[in-house]
Design an enzyme around this catalytic site. Structure first.
Site, short mmCIF file in Angstrom:
data_model
loop_
_atom_site.label_atom_id
_atom_site.label_comp_id
_atom_site.label_asym_id
_atom_site.label_seq_id
_atom_site.Cartn_x
_atom_site.Cartn_y
_atom_site.Cartn_z
N ASP A 294 0.83 -1.21 0.00
CA ASP A 294 0.00 0.00 0.00
C ASP A 294 0.86 1.26 0.00
O ASP A 294 2.03 1.25 0.40
CB ASP A 294 -0.90 0.03 1.24
CG ASP A 294 -2.05 -0.95 1.13
OD1 ASP A 294 -2.09 -1.72 0.15
OD2 ASP A 294 -2.90 -0.96 2.05
N ASP A 295 0.22 2.36 -0.43
CA ASP A 295 0.69 3.74 -0.25
C ASP A 295 1.73 4.21 -1.26
O ASP A 295 2.18 5.35 -1.19
CB ASP A 295 1.25 3.97 1.17
CG ASP A 295 0.20 3.81 2.24
OD1 ASP A 295 -0.99 3.69 1.89
OD2 ASP A 295 0.57 3.77 3.43
N HIS B 72 -5.68 2.83 -4.38
CA HIS B 72 -5.71 3.10 -2.94
C HIS B 72 -6.23 4.51 -2.71
O HIS B 72 -5.79 5.21 -1.79
CB HIS B 72 -4.30 2.93 -2.37
CG HIS B 72 -4.27 2.68 -0.89
ND1 HIS B 72 -5.09 1.80 -0.24
CD2 HIS B 72 -3.46 3.20 0.09
CE1 HIS B 72 -4.81 1.77 1.05
NE2 HIS B 72 -3.83 2.63 1.28
N HIS C 10 -5.37 9.14 -0.60
CA HIS C 10 -5.33 8.37 0.64
C HIS C 10 -6.42 8.83 1.60
O HIS C 10 -6.22 8.97 2.81
CB HIS C 10 -3.95 8.47 1.31
CG HIS C 10 -3.65 7.32 2.23
ND1 HIS C 10 -3.92 7.34 3.57
CD2 HIS C 10 -3.09 6.11 1.99
CE1 HIS C 10 -3.55 6.21 4.12
NE2 HIS C 10 -3.03 5.43 3.18
N HIS D 51 3.85 -2.47 3.11
CA HIS D 51 3.91 -1.12 2.56
C HIS D 51 5.22 -0.90 1.81
O HIS D 51 6.28 -1.36 2.26
CB HIS D 51 3.78 -0.07 3.68
CG HIS D 51 2.46 -0.09 4.37
ND1 HIS D 51 2.18 -0.98 5.40
CD2 HIS D 51 1.32 0.64 4.19
CE1 HIS D 51 0.93 -0.78 5.82
NE2 HIS D 51 0.40 0.19 5.11
#
Length: 709
Positions: free
Chosen positions: A90-91, A141, A145, A242
């Site tokens: 993620d991210d 995603h 965010h 991540h």
């Protein structure tokens, strides 16, 4: 008739449309930048724990698998196959950590799934393309965010749609896979989470949650990350890790050891779709989607560029403001120490006072009576420039000794002054506007510097008489703080660019040597002063020569006056631009005076709109307290200058209470005047003389009236 008066006034409206469009585009860019950089969650996914009721979440979902299809009344979910793991990140993408993660996965022969943030894709599209090119699966995603559970409906749609467009523009693919930020396992879903998942399904998304969280965002140590990631049974897993959001060293170290360990336990690594056994969901985007995605990417890049430019402009404006404050205050302090310096033997010779008058009946009597009451020998020459309101008749009816009237057809102020020069009897000449009242000692003080043979002109101290009301107070502040502080600096630097038409003294021989007054600019006083400097004469400031002038009493009148002043100053600067490369007194005017005017009276006002727009941006998206403190700091700087300037001029500081209000109306008017003037000059248009409306508010000071009688 003068060239300035013959010229046709061309209405300039196109540039206001252009300026408005520029400001709208700039504001739009800043809104986009503010939204994408300052309105999303900065906390890691696991740091926000969902709270709230769970009763609306279907049991089939809460007890089901991590891939959720919230279709209609019969939502479905899918679980990973046994001994199959989908590593998800993620991210990202992150310019430092994503390449290292990709290198490690390639070395281990593992395919993973990356849930990317739209704003990061815009910043690093090449990394997103690499993810797709190396066979990894990609999902969204959100755009910024954002927490979809607490977001409004319009923002949810914006977050999902923009993310999809950006992916299409950057990689050429579209994906229905979504991992909501701050989500975790199915059993942790709240009613708000479920509403967001259903909303996403309406937009065509499959939600991908997790079954195992490495908690690498906590950075608990490599051993703990491995322990958190290791399956406790043979059940398939969707593992959350991540590739962005901080130092991912522990993530890399854990993966380096985790993947071989799981392979040794006969676990297979796959993408999310392969893990749950559905067809490949990622597909090529249409040409329209790619085009729109590229447009979004370029819009965001332009917004970043606009903010960068605006930030540097803000720094430039701040530096110029501070530099001007320091320079003028230091110069004023030094100038004040020389206040009573003697120019030589007292000048007692008579003076010719020339008053050009065009429809000045409202204030001409007060002006003439104050001049006739001077404590210095004078002759007063009123040149009536074709007035239609009886100005000449009024002056003649006063019957004041030493005052004579010359009538001429309307030809403009420069021509009227030249007529007065030809009729003057004396070498020293004072030029006075028809709306100005002199103090009894003003003429005497004004001519004392002529004891120095190098002095060709002297600027007096013009003060605003009609100070009532906010507009009057603001102009009073401007005269005392702006004009007079600048004149002290120009005096010390020997580069005075303007002797004001309201109160100025000249050597007649110096004026004759340069051909008298010219009508090629609308600021004949500035043009004349610059011409004298270029001819080698020194121009000085005598603060004790006080005259009272009538300032505009309406915004429209103020606009017309300042527009003429500013445009005329630009004309004069262009006319005398050769002074920049000359030596002597002319070079001082060019390299000191004209440079100062360029930076502080042209460029600094042009930067002011950017400062105002950035201030609004700061209050909306940045720390409003910090922005407010910066604004308060600059206001304190201006107040400090104001108090010092008022003290030097012997003025009461009471009007300075209105200075903060001046920032919201008067300052904007002044920089719009500069913008209008610059556009007019660039367009090559000419303006007619714009006469200020007279209100008749000036009165002869009591002592002056007594002497006159």
């Amino acid at each position: 008739m003068s060239r300035a008066r013959r010229a046709r006034q061309v209405p300039l409206r196109t540039h206001w449309i252009v300026l408005t469009l520029l400001l709208v585009c700039l504001s739009g860019s800043l809104l986009l930048h503010g939204y994408t950089h300052h309105m999303f969650g900065t906390e890691p996914d696991g740091a926000v724990i969902a709270t709230g009721p769970h009763n609306a979440v279907p049991a089939a979902v809460a007890k089901g698998g991590p891939l959720i299809d919230a279709t209609g009344t019969a939502p479905r979910s899918a679980r990973p196959k046994p001994k199959t793991i989908a590593i998800t990140f993620d991210d990202g993408p992150d310019p430092e950590w994503t390449p290292k993660v990709l290198d490690l996965l390639k070395a281990q022969g593992v395919k993973a799934t990356f849930f990317v943030v739209g704003t990061e894709v815009v910043a690093h599209p090449e990394l997103t393309r690499r993810i797709v090119a190396e066979g990894h699966q990609i999902g969204v995603h959100t755009f910024t965010h954002a927490n979809l559970s607490s977001a409004s409906g319009w923002r949810r749609s914006l977050e999902l749609r923009q993310s999809q467009l950006i992916l299409a523009g950057a990689t050429g693919v579209s994906t229905p896979l979504l991992r909501p930020p701050y989500s975790s396992e199915p059993e942790a879903l709240t009613n708000a989470d479920w509403n967001a998942i259903k909303h996403a399904r309406d937009d065509g998304y499959l939600t991908v949650l997790t079954t195992q969280d490495s908690e690498d965002w906590r950075r608990p140590g490599t051993e703990q990350v491995i322990a958190n990631s290791m399956p406790k049974s043979t059940a398939g897993q969707i593992l959350l890790m991540h590739d962005a959001g901080g130092d991912r060293t522990q993530t890399l170290d854990a993966l380096q050891r985790l993947i071989p360990a799981l392979k040794a336990r006969n676990f297979r690594f796959a993408t999310v779709s392969d893990t749950v056994g559905i067809a490949q969901p990622v597909h090529p985007a249409s040409a329209v989607e790619r085009g729109r995605g590229l447009a979004v990417i370029w819009a965001m890049r332009l917004s970043d560029g606009a903010l960068t430019i605006l930030t540097w402009l803000l720094y430039a404006a701040g530096a110029l403001s501070v530099l001007r404050a320091i320079t003028t205050v230091v110069a004023a302090k030094r100038h004040a120490r020389e206040r009573y310096w003697s120019w030589g033997e007292p000048v007692t010779e008579p003076v010719s006072v020339i008053v050009p008058a065009y429809n000045e009946s409202a204030g001409i009597e007060a002006a003439v009576r104050s001049l006739a009451a001077s404590d210095h020998p004078v002759e007063v020459i009123v040149v009536d420039d074709g007035s239609s309101d009886g100005t000449a008749d009024l002056v003649e009816s006063l019957g004041i000794p030493g005052v004579r009237v010359i009538r001429q057809a309307n030809a403009g102020k420069p021509a009227a002054l030249n007529t007065g020069l030809q009729a003057a009897s004396y070498e020293l000449v004072v030029m006075v506007d028809g709306d100005t009242v002199f103090e009894p000692d003003a003429v005497r003080m004004l001519v004392q510097p002529f004891a120095d043979p190098s002095v060709g002109a002297v600027s007096g101290n013009a003060k605003v008489a009609n100070r009532k009301g906010l507009l009057g107070r603001w102009q009073h502040i401007e005269y005392v703080v702006g004009f007079n502080l600048d004149r002290r600096l120009f005096d010390l630097a020997e580069c005075m660019p303007t002797v004001p038409g309201a109160v100025g003294g000249f050597r007649r021989s110096a004026l004759e040597r340069i051909g008298g007054l010219s009508d090629v600019t609308l600021a004949e006083d500035t043009d004349l002063t610059m011409a004298l400097c270029r001819d080698g004469w020194r121009v000085v400031y005598e603060e004790r020569a006080v005259a009272w002038t009538e300032a505009p009493a309406s915004l429209g009148a103020l606009w017309r006056q300042r527009y003429r002043w500013c445009y005329g100053t630009l004309q004069a600067m262009w006319k005398h631009r050769g002074a920049w490369v000359q030596g002597g007194q002319s070079g001082k005017l060019g390299r000191r005076g004209l440079t100062y005017l360029l930076f502080f009276q042209v460029l600094l006002p042009l930067l002011a709109p950017a400062v105002d727009v950035f201030a609004l941006y700061g209050f909306a998206f940045l720390n409003p307290v910090r922005v407010g403190l910066v604004w308060a700091g600059f206001l304190a700087l201006q107040l400090g200058m104001g108090f010092y300037a008022f003290r030097l001029d012997g003025e009461k500081a009471g009007p300075l209470w209105s200075l903060p209000l001046q920032q919201f109306v008067y300052r904007q008017l002044m920089y719009l005047v500069v913008i209008q003037s610059v556009f007019t000059a660039l367009a090559g248009s000419r303006l007619r003389w714009q006469r200020m409306e007279r209100y008749g508010t000036l009165n002869v000071p009591p002592a002056t009236a007594d002497v006159a009688r």
